[in-house]
Each structure stands twice: as C-alpha cells, then as structure tokens.
Design a protein around this motif. Structure first.
Motif, PDB file in Angstrom:
ATOM      1  N   ASP A   1       0.746  -1.187   0.292  1.00 32.29           N
ATOM      2  CA  ASP A   1       0.049  -0.136  -0.002  1.00 32.29           C
ATOM      3  C   ASP A   1       0.900   1.356  -0.126  1.00 32.29           C
ATOM      4  N   LYS A   2       1.913   1.162   0.796  1.00 36.85           N
ATOM      5  CA  LYS A   2       2.725   2.434   0.704  1.00 36.85           C
ATOM      6  C   LYS A   2       3.481   2.738  -0.549  1.00 36.85           C
ATOM      7  N   ALA A   3       3.842   1.698  -1.347  1.00 38.28           N
ATOM      8  CA  ALA A   3       4.502   1.820  -2.447  1.00 38.28           C
ATOM      9  C   ALA A   3       3.445   2.312  -3.559  1.00 38.28           C
ATOM     10  N   ILE A   4       2.496   1.836  -3.485  1.00 36.33           N
ATOM     11  CA  ILE A   4       1.239   2.281  -4.352  1.00 36.33           C
ATOM     12  C   ILE A   4       0.765   3.844  -4.086  1.00 36.33           C
ATOM     13  N   ASP A   5       0.678   4.142  -2.623  1.00 39.32           N
ATOM     14  CA  ASP A   5       0.595   5.437  -2.634  1.00 39.32           C
ATOM     15  C   ASP A   5       1.577   6.362  -2.815  1.00 39.32           C
ATOM     16  N   TYR A   6       2.889   5.844  -3.081  1.00 38.90           N
ATOM     17  CA  TYR A   6       4.035   6.447  -3.589  1.00 38.90           C
ATOM     18  C   TYR A   6       4.033   6.805  -5.041  1.00 38.90           C
ATOM     19  N   LEU A   7       3.582   5.938  -5.700  1.00 41.92           N
ATOM     20  CA  LEU A   7       3.455   6.007  -7.070  1.00 41.92           C
ATOM     21  C   LEU A   7       2.239   6.652  -7.823  1.00 41.92           C
ATOM     22  N   GLU A   8       1.120   6.335  -7.122  1.00 43.39           N
ATOM     23  CA  GLU A   8      -0.229   6.886  -7.876  1.00 43.39           C
ATOM     24  C   GLU A   8      -0.093   8.376  -8.047  1.00 43.39           C
ATOM     25  N   PRO A   9       0.286   9.164  -7.008  1.00 45.20           N
ATOM     26  CA  PRO A   9       0.360  10.856  -7.621  1.00 45.20           C
ATOM     27  C   PRO A   9       1.434  11.070  -8.430  1.00 45.20           C
ATOM     28  N   LEU A  10       2.580  10.347  -8.717  1.00 49.11           N
ATOM     29  CA  LEU A  10       3.346  10.670  -9.748  1.00 49.11           C
ATOM     30  C   LEU A  10       2.867  10.388 -11.186  1.00 49.11           C
ATOM     31  N   PHE A  11       2.065   9.206 -11.449  1.00 49.39           N
ATOM     32  CA  PHE A  11       1.383   8.862 -12.732  1.00 49.39           C
ATOM     33  C   PHE A  11       0.294  10.052 -12.720  1.00 49.39           C
ATOM     34  N   LYS A  12      -0.562  10.301 -11.748  1.00 53.85           N
ATOM     35  CA  LYS A  12      -1.554  11.439 -11.748  1.00 53.85           C
ATOM     36  C   LYS A  12      -1.206  12.751 -12.351  1.00 53.85           C
ATOM     37  N   GLU A  13       0.008  13.183 -11.727  1.00 53.64           N
ATOM     38  CA  GLU A  13       0.900  14.505 -12.347  1.00 53.64           C
ATOM     39  C   GLU A  13       1.050  14.244 -13.852  1.00 53.64           C
ATOM     40  N   LEU A  14       1.352  13.132 -14.386  1.00 56.44           N
ATOM     41  CA  LEU A  14       1.722  12.944 -15.652  1.00 56.44           C
ATOM     42  C   LEU A  14       0.496  12.660 -16.692  1.00 56.44           C
ATOM     43  N   GLY A  15      -0.430  12.874 -16.153  1.00 57.19           N
ATOM     44  CA  GLY A  15      -1.908  12.889 -16.812  1.00 57.19           C
ATOM     45  C   GLY A  15      -2.665  11.663 -16.945  1.00 57.19           C
ATOM     46  N   PHE A  16      -2.289  10.670 -15.838  1.00 58.43           N
ATOM     47  CA  PHE A  16      -2.900   9.573 -16.090  1.00 58.43           C
ATOM     48  C   PHE A  16      -4.150   9.271 -15.300  1.00 58.43           C
ATOM     49  N   ASN A  17      -5.330   8.984 -15.668  1.00 57.68           N
ATOM     50  CA  ASN A  17      -6.250   8.300 -14.677  1.00 57.68           C
ATOM     51  C   ASN A  17      -5.952   7.286 -13.974  1.00 57.68           C
TER      52      ASN A  17
ATOM     53  N   ALA B   1      10.014   8.742 -18.846  1.00 57.00           N
ATOM     54  CA  ALA B   1       9.389   8.690 -20.157  1.00 57.00           C
ATOM     55  C   ALA B   1       8.047   9.560 -20.415  1.00 57.00           C
ATOM     56  N   MET B   2       7.075   9.266 -19.658  1.00 55.53           N
ATOM     57  CA  MET B   2       5.723   9.836 -19.686  1.00 55.53           C
ATOM     58  C   MET B   2       5.938  11.210 -19.118  1.00 55.53           C
ATOM     59  N   GLU B   3       7.095  11.798 -18.600  1.00 58.80           N
ATOM     60  CA  GLU B   3       7.111  13.012 -18.146  1.00 58.80           C
ATOM     61  C   GLU B   3       7.615  13.947 -19.268  1.00 58.80           C
ATOM     62  N   SER B   4       8.282  13.256 -20.318  1.00 65.86           N
ATOM     63  CA  SER B   4       8.626  14.020 -21.540  1.00 65.86           C
ATOM     64  C   SER B   4       7.451  13.923 -22.490  1.00 65.86           C
ATOM     65  N   LEU B   5       6.509  13.133 -22.429  1.00 69.39           N
ATOM     66  CA  LEU B   5       5.469  13.099 -23.291  1.00 69.39           C
ATOM     67  C   LEU B   5       4.080  13.700 -22.582  1.00 69.39           C
ATOM     68  N   LYS B   6       4.261  14.555 -21.531  1.00 69.25           N
ATOM     69  CA  LYS B   6       2.988  15.045 -20.819  1.00 69.25           C
ATOM     70  C   LYS B   6       2.474  15.733 -21.680  1.00 69.25           C
ATOM     71  N   GLY B   7       0.986  15.886 -21.784  1.00 69.75           N
ATOM     72  CA  GLY B   7       0.466  16.679 -22.655  1.00 69.75           C
ATOM     73  C   GLY B   7       0.478  16.672 -23.940  1.00 69.75           C
ATOM     74  N   LYS B   8       1.230  15.372 -24.648  1.00 76.77           N
ATOM     75  CA  LYS B   8       1.346  15.147 -25.858  1.00 76.77           C
ATOM     76  C   LYS B   8       0.572  14.123 -26.580  1.00 76.77           C
ATOM     77  N   ARG B   9       0.148  13.870 -27.664  1.00 72.16           N
ATOM     78  CA  ARG B   9      -0.653  12.908 -28.249  1.00 72.16           C
ATOM     79  C   ARG B   9       0.270  11.581 -28.273  1.00 72.16           C
ATOM     80  N   LEU B  10      -0.279  10.411 -28.068  1.00 74.66           N
ATOM     81  CA  LEU B  10       0.420   9.293 -28.136  1.00 74.66           C
ATOM     82  C   LEU B  10      -0.078   8.466 -29.329  1.00 74.66           C
ATOM     83  N   ASN B  11       0.823   7.481 -29.796  1.00 71.98           N
ATOM     84  CA  ASN B  11       0.563   6.725 -30.922  1.00 71.98           C
ATOM     85  C   ASN B  11      -0.059   5.283 -30.501  1.00 71.98           C
ATOM     86  N   PHE B  12      -0.212   5.204 -29.340  1.00 70.67           N
ATOM     87  CA  PHE B  12      -0.689   4.018 -28.762  1.00 70.67           C
ATOM     88  C   PHE B  12      -2.103   4.441 -27.557  1.00 70.67           C
ATOM     89  N   ASP B  13      -2.963   3.476 -27.490  1.00 69.85           N
ATOM     90  CA  ASP B  13      -4.123   3.580 -26.437  1.00 69.85           C
ATOM     91  C   ASP B  13      -3.351   2.915 -25.136  1.00 69.85           C
TER      92      ASP B  13
END
Length: 385
Positions: free
Chosen positions: A24-40, A116-128
């Motif tokens: 749970d602590k590891a997920i608590d640590y990672l989840e906001p990082l992914f959110k900040e990069l535009g992930f749901n 990698a996702m930080e460098s692509l924040k706000g950009k379109r991707l060629n995958f779903d």
C-alpha cells in the motif's frame, strides 16, 4: 521530476515477498506521480481468493486512453525478493549505479517509464496506453492478473510491454516452468539399528542421480530462439535443477522422509504435459524407492512474439544505444502465458543486466540504462512523422 530521487524513495519502501510488505505504501508513493503525468489512476485491492488467500495485495492501474489507437499495456511489479546481509533498503549511489533491493528488478524500470511519460506530458501518443503495477510477481500472481483483466479491457489483440525485462534488446520469449516437490518415504530408527529402518535421504539420493541423468538430456535441448550474448548462450536452453533438499531431524536418527524440490525450465518448443511425464517416468524408473508428489506448479510455454511493432522497438533501441535485436529471456513469469490466453502479444524491455545481481547482495542498476530506456519508450510512444 528528479528520477534519481524518485527511485531512491521507491527502493527505500521494503516490499519484500514473502510476506508482501508495504504494498500500500509503494502504491501510495507511485499513484500521485502517474496522476501528475496525466494518467487516470485506480487502486485495485485484489480479493484474497484471487491471491491464494493472501491479503493486502494493492495494485495500481493507470490509463492515458487514445481512442482508435493500438492498445498498449505496460506491465510492472513492486514486490522484491528478501534481502539479508546488506542495507538493501537504504539506497546508495556510486559510480553511476544505484544500489538497493529492487533497483534493477524492477523498480528502476518503473521509474524509467515515469521519466518517459514526463517527456510526453500533454502530447498525443500513438498507442492507447495503460499501466499495470502489480504484486507478488516474485511469488505467484497468475490469479491476480486474471482479476486485473476487468480493469484493463480491451486486452484481446493488445500489446503488453513487459518492463520486467533485460536491457538492450527486445525480449520476445521466456522459458516455461515446472516446479515439483517430491517426498521420499523411509522408516525412522536409531542410527545404530539402521538395518531395521529405511533411510529416506539415502533413497532420495537414488532419485537425485536419475534426475541428474535427465538434466544432461534436458540441457542439450536448444530453442530456435536466440539468447542474448550476455547470457553466454547462442540459443535458449532447457534447464533442470535440484535446488532444495530437506530431511532428517538429528544426526543419530535414520530419517523417515526427505523432500526434493526440482525446478525445470522449458524452451518455447516444449510443453508442460510432456515435461511432467518425462520427469515422472524418470522417477518411476528407480526401483526400491517410495515417493509421492507434494506440490506441482507450472507455467506454460508461449511461442515467441514476432510482430512489426517488435521490429520497430528493436530499431529504436538500435538507434538509441547503438545495438538492438530480439532475444529470448532465460527466465520465467506468469505474464506471457496469461496474455496469450487473453489473445494479446507480449514483449519486453527493462533495465536488468546479468551483472546487476538481481536477487543477490548488492543489487544495482545503471543510471544510464534508466535514462536510455526512458528515451526508447518515449520515442516508441511518439507519433512518427
């Protein structure tokens, strides 16, 4: 994002399995990082019945959906093997390396994806794109992956990018696995009256010799799939190892049982049913030994992934680091065969090198490898002109 600080923070969370600490602590640590990069993001608590009765299995699923684009799902896990005899959860940086349990297997790859996702924040991707951050990979997680499927749909026809892989090439295959525990029966007596008993350890040695004879045959089998040169093999090879022996209660007591644990690895051209029959026939060929199977666990083999997307990734690796090809991994995991049952295609790239000493003392990851994987993934996800 300072990827080095993120990695150090993630390594410092002790996620050892067994028993499965601090997920749970590891997920608590990672989840906001992914959110900040535009992930749901969505935290998924795996029910105990899908985790062989184990509780506290918290997973993370993240999405950056691109409607109409090919489906790509990144795979990772936060659990690590136990560590003894070193400060494994106090990361240190020396000579371009980060030391700590899970640095290469595989927290470094998760951080590379974040970079990698930080460098692509706000950009379109060629995958779903989706990401699954899982638990218990170092134990068994097949049923947990099956439970996660509902949060990853559609999975049929999807590509699965396995970040728990080696550096420098595309992993297109892995070994199947057959684990067998064999209990040998004897009769316990005082050692001075051993003629009235039956020594289970000595009887087990007869089975061991037969298994070693089989080992020689197994290791002559070579796959058509190439192995990475770092393995010092030209092609993937079968394996049979007797990795655990338990027996006896005291030096002057003839033991009445002995447990042998066998680990058999299968090349993609083999199958579990034949491997099991071959092993059992070998045991049955030894006269005068009473034995029974205590545990059987298997991971099926999967044909290698050959796809234009794999070729594209191999080309990007070559452009980035000056080399790149497609090879098979001399390891096993639940992901490939689960993905195959879903109708998906799995391949991989990560930050593991043979010298990184994963599962051993002083495990480390090269910082340059994290940076290179981040560049490769970013280019792979970016629309090409």
């Amino acid at each position: 994002m300072n990827y080095l600080e993120v990695l150090k923070g993630l390594i410092s969370i002790d996620t050892t399995v067994p028993p499965g600490l601090n997920y749970d602590k590891a997920i608590d640590y990672l989840e906001p990082l992914f959110k900040e990069l535009g992930f749901n993001t969505q935290r998924i608590i795996i029910p105990a019945e899908y985790a062989e009765g184990r509780e506290g299995r918290v997973n993370l699923v993240c999405h950056r959906r691109e409607k109409g684009k090919p489906r790509l799902i990144f795979y990772g896990h936060i659990d690590v093997v136990p560590a003894e005899g070193w400060d494994a959860f106090k990361p240190r940086v020396e000579n371009g390396k980060v030391y700590g349990r899970g640095a290469a297997d595989m927290k470094g790859s998760i951080v590379a994806l974040l970079s990698a996702m930080e460098s692509l924040k706000g950009k379109r991707l060629n995958f779903d794109v989706s990401v699954m951050v899982t638990t218990d990979e170092e134990f068994h997680q097949a049923s947990q992956l099956q439970y996660l499927r509902q949060y990853l749909e559609p999975v049929s026809g999807a590509y699965f990018f396995d970040l728990d892989s080696s550096f420098g090439y595309v992993s297109i295959a892995g070994l199947g696995e057959l684990q067998v525990d064999i209990k040998v029966r004897g009769k316990s007596v005082h050692s001075g009256l051993s003629h009235l008993g039956e020594n289970a350890i000595e009887k087990a040695s007869l089975l061991i010799q037969a298994l070693l004879d089989l080992k020689q045959k197994v290791e002559q089998r070579k796959s058509d799939v190439a192995a990475h040169p770092d393995t010092k093999l030209d092609r993937m090879e079968g394996r049979l190892n007797i990795n655990m022996i338990k027996g006896g209660i005291k030096v002057n007591v003839v033991p009445d049982e002995c447990l042998i644990s066998v680990d058999r690895r299968l090349i993609p051209e083999e199958n579990l049913e034949d491997a099991r029959k071959e092993l059992l026939d070998t045991l049955a060929s030894v006269p005068g030994v009473t034995w029974q199977l205590e545990r059987v666990f298997g991971i099926p083999t999967v044909p290698p992934c050959n796809d234009p997307v794999v070729d594209e990734l191999a080309g990007i690796i070559g452009d980035t680091i000056g080399e790149g090809n497609k090879f098979g991994e001399m390891g096993s995991g639940d992901l490939d065969h689960i993905v195959a049952t879903w109708g998906g295609r799995a391949f991989g790239l990560g930050v593991i090198r043979p010298e990184c000493n994963i599962h051993g003392k002083e495990e480390f990851v090269y910082l340059q490898d994290i940076e290179d994987v981040a560049k490769i993934v970013a280019r792979f996800l970016s629309p090409q002109d």
